[in-house]
Design an enzyme around this catalytic site. Structure first.
Site, short mmCIF file in Angstrom:
data_model
loop_
_atom_site.label_atom_id
_atom_site.label_comp_id
_atom_site.label_asym_id
_atom_site.label_seq_id
_atom_site.Cartn_x
_atom_site.Cartn_y
_atom_site.Cartn_z
N ALA A 280 12.52 -6.80 -0.98
CA ALA A 280 12.11 -8.20 -0.96
C ALA A 280 13.15 -9.19 -0.42
O ALA A 280 12.78 -10.17 0.23
CB ALA A 280 11.70 -8.64 -2.37
N ALA A 281 14.43 -8.98 -0.71
CA ALA A 281 15.43 -9.97 -0.31
C ALA A 281 15.54 -10.02 1.21
O ALA A 281 15.36 -9.00 1.89
CB ALA A 281 16.78 -9.63 -0.93
N PRO A 282 15.81 -11.21 1.76
CA PRO A 282 16.14 -12.48 1.09
C PRO A 282 14.94 -13.28 0.61
O PRO A 282 15.11 -14.31 -0.03
CB PRO A 282 16.90 -13.25 2.17
CG PRO A 282 16.31 -12.76 3.45
CD PRO A 282 16.00 -11.31 3.23
N GLY A 283 13.72 -12.84 0.93
CA GLY A 283 12.56 -13.47 0.31
C GLY A 283 11.58 -14.17 1.22
O GLY A 283 10.61 -14.74 0.74
N LYS A 285 9.35 -12.95 3.39
CA LYS A 285 8.02 -12.33 3.33
C LYS A 285 7.43 -12.46 1.93
O LYS A 285 6.21 -12.64 1.77
CB LYS A 285 8.11 -10.87 3.76
CG LYS A 285 8.56 -10.69 5.20
CD LYS A 285 8.63 -9.21 5.56
CE LYS A 285 9.20 -9.02 6.95
NZ LYS A 285 10.62 -9.45 7.03
N ASP A 326 15.73 0.50 -7.94
CA ASP A 326 15.41 1.39 -6.84
C ASP A 326 13.90 1.45 -6.66
O ASP A 326 13.15 1.69 -7.62
CB ASP A 326 15.95 2.78 -7.17
CG ASP A 326 15.86 3.75 -6.01
OD1 ASP A 326 14.98 3.55 -5.15
OD2 ASP A 326 16.65 4.71 -5.98
N ASP A 342 8.80 -3.55 4.09
CA ASP A 342 9.62 -3.89 5.26
C ASP A 342 10.93 -3.12 5.09
O ASP A 342 11.86 -3.59 4.46
CB ASP A 342 9.85 -5.39 5.34
CG ASP A 342 10.55 -5.79 6.63
OD1 ASP A 342 10.11 -5.32 7.69
OD2 ASP A 342 11.52 -6.55 6.57
N CYS A 395 12.39 -3.87 11.71
CA CYS A 395 12.85 -4.60 12.89
C CYS A 395 13.59 -3.69 13.85
O CYS A 395 14.58 -4.08 14.46
CB CYS A 395 13.72 -5.80 12.50
SG CYS A 395 15.11 -5.40 11.43
#
Length: 467
Positions: A280-283, A285, A326, A342, A395
């Protein structure tokens, strides 16, 4: 800029390097103005190229490279510009210096090479006084016992580079700006012509894109921005800080490359859906999912990154159930409607922003990361209910981290199917939708169009549904 008479040009010979270690004393810390920032830039360049250390970590204002942290804010900006420019143009800068030497530099003369590259980056690509770039490079060489005997060589080569700037730029324009290993992979995946377009596109400084919670037309007008086919806003060039722009304090938008904003939109209608963002980070999405109406669980392994994630969500006034741990150990109370994965990757699609990637990573890293991503994807598919969707993205520009990986999973799991993305739903980005219905952007996507230019990060995304 005063150019010297070209009739004075001459070839210069390199001599063996004195390899004594350089341990500066307190006396050597008295520097000419502007010298310390160039010494620091050369150190950062050496660490990225020779020791494969990520530039992001070294440029961290709190835990980064000590020499970088010791600089003033203005000098930090200059050091960052020098090293990123040097990395972005590295093969051409190396070719430029080599073309001005009668014989190659001695083997192991890495410190001298880094002095040359940082100076050449300034002379050829940055808006700094060329006399300062030359004089301070000579001073830098003279102060280091490893390079002192080469101070006159540095002076001669760089003054000639100033005189012959246009000729050198023309001569090196045919040199690929990416390393050979990466060029070969690009050609294999995209063909010669597209590989060249991608390589050249990574030389372009990226624009600043924003994702807005709502009403992109309103915010485009307020910020003087262009609306991209993704719905993102692309800011015009401006002076100052992002935090000073209208809408920042109220959390109306966040910085996010246009390509990065695509994966969360592939779910379709998210209102009331239970979605987990597994990395999730940095947030950015995560924020998109929440703003679209999903009930979001944000999973992040790094405790430090969780702090940043929570801070970003707080500014945006958005709420998620944040889980530190995790993702392989994450088990929701009941199967979810969807998963956004992602996944961590080689980041070869982000070289416009992170030009060190091509020098700190290689084929072996891609192979390892591809294996990890496949393991993550297979786990993610076990967390959704029948009819549930997993959006897998990263990416990377490499098919082994995208198309090939998804093909293996689909071939092995008959209860999983691809949900093709419809190009008609992405006007302006139809070319980014593959024949199979996956999304594939590159730095050359939106590089020059009638609507907007500036490119975007390279991204891959595929929508998979569990039957």
């Amino acid at each position: 800029m005063v150019l010297m008479d070209k009739s004075n040009k001459k070839n210069v010979k390199a001599q063996p390097q004195n390899r004594r270690a350089f341990a500066p004393s307190a006396a050597t810390q008295s520097r000419k103005p502007g010298l310390e920032v160039r010494v620091t830039a050369a150190k950062l360049l050496a660490a990225a190229i020779d020791r494969k250390i990520s530039l992001d970590g070294m440029l961290d204002p709190i835990n980064g490279n000590p020499a970088y942290r010791a600089l003033s804010d203005a000098d930090r900006g200059l050091a960052r510009a020098m090293v990123t420019t040097a990395l972005r143009h590295l093969p051409r800068l190396e070719a430029a210096i080599a073309s001005l030497l009668d014989t190659p530099l001695p083997e192991g003369a890495r410190t001298l090479q880094h002095v040359f590259i940082i100076a050449a980056a300034q002379i050829l690509h940055l808006d700094v006084p060329v006399h300062a770039a030359v004089d301070l490079a000579v001073e830098q060489a003279d102060r280091d016992p490893r390079t002192r005997r080469f101070a006159k060589l540095v002076n001669a080569v760089l003054r000639r580079l100033v005189r012959e700037k246009d000729e050198v730029l023309a001569q090196t324009a045919t040199v690929s700006p990416v390393p050979d290993w990466f060029k070969q992979r690009l050609v294999s995946a995209y063909g010669e012509a597209e590989a060249e377009r991608i390589a050249e596109a990574q030389l372009v400084q990226p624009a600043i894109d924003l994702t807005v919670k709502s009403d992109p037309e309103l915010w485009a007008k307020r910020l003087g921005a262009s609306i991209l086919p993704t719905g993102s806003l692309r800011l015009p060039s401006f002076q100052g800080s992002i935090t000073e722009l209208e809408g920042y304090d109220e959390g109306a938008w966040w910085v996010q490359d246009a390509a990065s904003s695509i994966p969360p939109k592939l779910f379709g209608d998210l209102k009331g859906k239970r979605i987990a963002d597994l990395c999730a980070a940095p947030g950015g999405k995560t924020a998109q999912l929440i703003a679209a109406g999903a009930i979001v669980t944000a999973v992040e392994q790094s405790a430090n990154r969780v702090v940043r994630l929570k801070q970003n969500l707080q500014r945006l006034q958005l709420e998620a159930d944040v889980v530190t741990g995790d993702l392989f150990e994450f088990q929701p109370a009941e199967p979810l409607d969807g998963i956004l994965l992602d996944a961590p990757c080689s980041s070869t699609g982000t070289t416009r922003r992170h030009p060190d990637v091509l020098w700190t990573k290689g084929p072996e890293d891609i192979a390892k990361l591809s294996a990890l991503q496949e393991k993550m994807l297979r786990h993610a598919l076990t967390l959704v209910k029948p009819g549930g969707v997993v959006v897998f993205s990263n990416c990377s520009l490499d098919p082994s981290e995208g198309e090939e990986l998804v093909a293996r999973v689909l071939a092995d799991l008959p209860d999983v199917e691809r949900v093709p993305v419809d190009p008609k739903e992405w006007p302006g980005l139809e070319a980014a939708i593959s024949p199979l219905g996956d999304v594939r952007t590159t730095p050359a996507t939106l590089q020059a169009t009638d609507v907007v230019a500036g490119g975007m990060d390279g991204f891959f995304a595929s929508v998979l549904r569990v039957r």
